[in-house]
Design a protein around this motif. Structure first.
Motif, mmCIF file in Angstrom:
data_model
loop_
_atom_site.group_PDB
_atom_site.id
_atom_site.type_symbol
_atom_site.label_atom_id
_atom_site.label_comp_id
_atom_site.label_asym_id
_atom_site.label_seq_id
_atom_site.Cartn_x
_atom_site.Cartn_y
_atom_site.Cartn_z
ATOM 1 N N GLN A 1 -5.528 -0.210 -6.509
ATOM 2 C CA GLN A 1 -4.239 -0.686 -6.819
ATOM 3 C C GLN A 1 -3.515 0.169 -7.720
ATOM 4 O O GLN A 1 -4.126 0.703 -8.612
ATOM 5 C CB GLN A 1 -4.405 -1.911 -7.754
ATOM 6 C CG GLN A 1 -3.062 -2.758 -7.755
ATOM 7 C CD GLN A 1 -3.166 -4.006 -8.235
ATOM 8 O OE1 GLN A 1 -4.222 -4.391 -8.928
ATOM 9 N NE2 GLN A 1 -2.378 -4.968 -7.792
ATOM 10 N N TYR B 1 -1.213 -1.131 -2.903
ATOM 11 C CA TYR B 1 -2.538 -0.810 -2.772
ATOM 12 C C TYR B 1 -2.414 0.529 -1.877
ATOM 13 O O TYR B 1 -1.740 0.700 -0.867
ATOM 14 C CB TYR B 1 -3.388 -1.493 -1.924
ATOM 15 C CG TYR B 1 -3.378 -2.988 -2.876
ATOM 16 C CD1 TYR B 1 -4.315 -3.158 -3.992
ATOM 17 C CD2 TYR B 1 -2.447 -4.027 -2.512
ATOM 18 C CE1 TYR B 1 -4.501 -4.441 -4.460
ATOM 19 C CE2 TYR B 1 -2.686 -5.319 -3.580
ATOM 20 C CZ TYR B 1 -3.694 -5.437 -4.321
ATOM 21 O OH TYR B 1 -3.579 -6.511 -5.114
ATOM 22 N N GLN C 1 1.966 -5.791 -2.036
ATOM 23 C CA GLN C 1 1.397 -6.770 -2.501
ATOM 24 C C GLN C 1 1.242 -8.056 -1.579
ATOM 25 O O GLN C 1 0.245 -8.979 -1.871
ATOM 26 C CB GLN C 1 2.159 -7.395 -3.847
ATOM 27 C CG GLN C 1 2.225 -6.415 -4.898
ATOM 28 C CD GLN C 1 3.521 -5.659 -5.038
ATOM 29 O OE1 GLN C 1 4.101 -5.248 -3.608
ATOM 30 N NE2 GLN C 1 4.080 -5.096 -5.937
#
Length: 149
Positions: free
Chosen positions: A118, A124, A141
């Motif tokens: 993250q 990510y 997200q």
């Protein structure tokens, strides 16, 4: 790879819960679980979406199969998060890592995810190996693939 199932192994086909009996031989699947050598003890088995299904914006045609000793030309597709620096962020696991992995493998089937990181932006980076390209797949997200490099 050998996949062992347990009484608690769950199955999913698309967005629907399923069972092992609903799987067809030869169907591509994502197996999440714990590994020991060449064996995975599955906690979850997800049938991979067919081409054109899901939120994937890329296709298997974008993946360059791994060839030992044959590096690929670096390239970027889509959006890479602003201020991204390789090695930054925190390794995550659990539901977030599973969802990011599912999104990445739906967009770029054929490789292996070895970690999910993250980033400080909340997005990510899915670290992808076993293919010459892509090496990093970026997922937002909401678990939609944004880009790859």
């Amino acid at each position: 790879m050998t996949v062992n199932e347990t009484a608690s192994t769950t199955y999913q086909k698309g967005t629907t819960s399923s069972s092992a009996s609903a799987l067809t031989t030869g169907e591509p699947v994502l197996v999440l679980g714990t590994t020991s050598g060449t064996t995975i003890t599955a906690t979850q088995v997800v049938v991979q979406p067919a081409a054109g299904e899901g939120s994937a914006t890329s296709s298997a045609a974008d993946v360059v199969p791994f060839q030992r000793g044959a590096p690929s030309t670096p390239k970027q597709l889509g959006q890479v998060p602003a201020n991204y620096t390789e090695g930054s962020g925190s390794v995550v696991d659990g539901t977030a890592a599973d969802n990011a992995t599912k999104a990445a493998l739906a967009a770029y089937p054929g490789g292996v995810v070895d970690r999910v990181v993250q980033l400080s932006s909340g997005e990510y980076e899915v670290h992808y190996i076993g293919v010459n390209w892509p090496h990093h797949i970026f997922v937002d997200q909401d678990f939609h693939v944004m880009g790859a490099e």
